[in-house]
Design a protein around this motif. Structure first.
Motif, PDB file in Angstrom:
ATOM      1  N   ALA A 209      40.756  37.809  32.943  1.00  0.00           N
ATOM      2  CA  ALA A 209      40.760  37.769  34.417  1.00  0.00           C
ATOM      3  C   ALA A 209      39.415  37.418  35.053  1.00  0.00           C
ATOM      4  CB  ALA A 209      41.267  39.112  34.969  1.00  0.00           C
ATOM      5  N   ILE A 253      42.248  45.930  29.334  1.00  0.00           N
ATOM      6  CA  ILE A 253      43.219  45.006  29.938  1.00  0.00           C
ATOM      7  C   ILE A 253      44.608  45.133  29.318  1.00  0.00           C
ATOM      8  CG2 ILE A 253      41.616  43.235  30.766  1.00  0.00           C
ATOM      9  CD1 ILE A 253      42.358  41.723  28.071  1.00  0.00           C
ATOM     10  N   GLN A 256      47.619  45.450  31.742  1.00  0.00           N
ATOM     11  CA  GLN A 256      47.936  44.194  32.446  1.00  0.00           C
ATOM     12  C   GLN A 256      48.646  43.216  31.506  1.00  0.00           C
ATOM     13  OE1 GLN A 256      44.463  42.495  34.319  1.00  0.00           O
ATOM     14  NE2 GLN A 256      44.387  44.089  35.896  1.00  0.00           N
ATOM     15  N   ILE A 260      52.289  41.408  31.906  1.00  0.00           N
ATOM     16  CA  ILE A 260      52.454  39.952  31.847  1.00  0.00           C
ATOM     17  C   ILE A 260      53.475  39.569  30.769  1.00  0.00           C
ATOM     18  CG2 ILE A 260      51.268  37.769  31.302  1.00  0.00           C
ATOM     19  CD1 ILE A 260      48.755  39.063  32.701  1.00  0.00           C
ATOM     20  N   ASN A 286      50.641  32.979  28.594  1.00  0.00           N
ATOM     21  CA  ASN A 286      50.972  33.610  29.880  1.00  0.00           C
ATOM     22  C   ASN A 286      51.597  32.597  30.838  1.00  0.00           C
ATOM     23  OD1 ASN A 286      48.647  32.138  30.363  1.00  0.00           O
ATOM     24  ND2 ASN A 286      47.900  33.557  31.922  1.00  0.00           N
ATOM     25  N   THR A 330      52.411  38.075  39.209  1.00  0.00           N
ATOM     26  CA  THR A 330      52.725  39.507  39.359  1.00  0.00           C
ATOM     27  C   THR A 330      54.243  39.634  39.465  1.00  0.00           C
ATOM     28  OG1 THR A 330      52.702  39.398  41.773  1.00  0.00           O
ATOM     29  CG2 THR A 330      50.593  39.909  40.695  1.00  0.00           C
TER      30      THR A 330
END
Ligand SMILES: *Cc1c(COP(=O)(O)O)cnc(C)c1O
Length: 343
Positions: A209, A253, A256, A260, A286, A330
């Motif tokens: 990120a 992370i 997150q 994802i 991703n 998101t």
């Protein structure tokens, strides 16, 4: 037997005397610094950055379980890609091989350095054409680029096949693992010690990120990293980027990434059921590569929809006719995408 890696290094780079900065000559942290002609009044950025990013590399070393001497930090992966050409290739003479379709920067960096790029088409099912890649190599070939998980096809290759390339290619194999944190197929990092001719590229831009900081990573033998350090601009990663990366590298992370990955599965299933969609390719990254009935029309429809969803049209890339590349957003963003798709 393969040659020693120094065999592949450009002769002028082997002979290069690197610029020695004030910060290279005196490495202490305390004292009165009158050696770099800086403005002495502190505003947070009045001092030059650490040219070797020692604090960042110490953190990265712990996270990646790779010694500091085997880590290079650059101004994005693009710097590391360009350095591969500048360190190993002779303009107008050397050649490089890359898979196709793949990340566009390999070709651009080759062109900028006047290096012939030989693109080898992936197999129809996007698997790695090992023999074809090796057949594209000749005496002039210094570099081979394999991106895994690959952009834009979204699949990762078998690690055993990448190892086979490392073993059989008489040159430097660059494995771009920008999306490795989303893949379950395994990284070449864990076997780097076995392969003095392998460079693994990763980045802080995707899972970590930090795309806005421009921090790309290369992992390789000490010899290769030492030549990268000689050829790079001395202060290639600025003070603010180093500080922010040091702060953000403390974050875990994994939560997150789990979101994802579960969103990737949800999107993949929901998109497969959309009438405009022909196929959603399996993804180790991703993003999803999605074959649709009319890529240009759907691209436009999403862009002009009420939610204004921007995706990437990859339909002009080989083997990607009719394909859009869609990043996993998101949960709320993905809901909006699906809602617009169903309209
Ligand atoms: C996004 C991406 C990168 C990252 O580039 P940075 O310059 O580090 O932001 C590298 N390789 C591939 C294949 C990518 O898709």
């Amino acid at each position: 037997m393969k040659k020693d890696v120094t065999f592949y290094i450009r002769p002028n780079i082997l002979a290069l005397e690197a610029y020695s900065t004030a910060r290279d000559e005196y490495k202490g942290e305390m004292g009165i610094f009158l050696d770099a002609n800086e403005n002495p009044f502190d505003n947070g950025v009045n001092r030059y950055p650490d040219p070797m990013q020692k604090k960042m590399k110490a953190l990265l070393s712990r996270i990646k379980a790779v010694p500091v001497e085997n880590i290079f930090v650059g101004n994005g992966s693009d710097e590391a890609i360009d350095l591969c050409f500048r360190v190993f290739c002779e303009p107008g003479k050397s050649s490089a091989v890359a898979i196709c379709p793949s990340y566009g920067m390999y070709k651009v960096a080759a062109a900028m350095n006047d290096i012939e790029m030989r693109e080898v088409l992936l197999n129809e099912d996007f698997s790695l054409p090992v023999e074809k890649l090796l057949s594209a190599v000749d005496e002039s070939t210094r570099l081979m680029f394999v991106c895994s998980p690959n952009n834009p096809t979204s699949n990762a290759f078998e690690i055993s096949e990448i190892r086979m390339l490392a073993e059989r290619f008489d040159g430097i194999l660059v494995v771009d693992e920008a999306y490795i944190d989303f893949s379950s197929k395994g990284s070449m990092l864990s076997c780097l010690e076995q392969y003095p001719n392998v460079i693994v590229l990763q980045t802080l831009s995707k899972a970590r990120a930090m795309a806005g900081l421009r921090t790309g990573l290369a992992f390789a033998s000490q010899t290769i990293i030492s030549y990268f350090n000689r050829v790079k601009y001395p202060y290639n990663v600025n003070v603010l980027a180093q500080q922010k990366a040091e702060e953000l590298l403390q974050n875990d992370i994994s939560a997150q990434i789990s979101v994802i990955l579960s969103e990737r599965n949800r999107l993949s299933e929901a998109l497969s059921a959309c009438p405009d969609v022909i196929k959603v390719y399996p993804s180790d990254a991703n993003f999803l590569l999605v074959k649709v009935k009319d890529a240009r029309a759907l691209y436009k429809k999403l862009l002009e929809s009420e939610a204004k969803v921007i995706v990437r049209d990859r339909s002009s890339q080989r083997l990607c006719a009719g394909c859009l590349r869609i990043t996993v957003g998101t949960p709320e963003e993905n809901d909006k995408l699906l809602e617009m798709m169903q309209k």
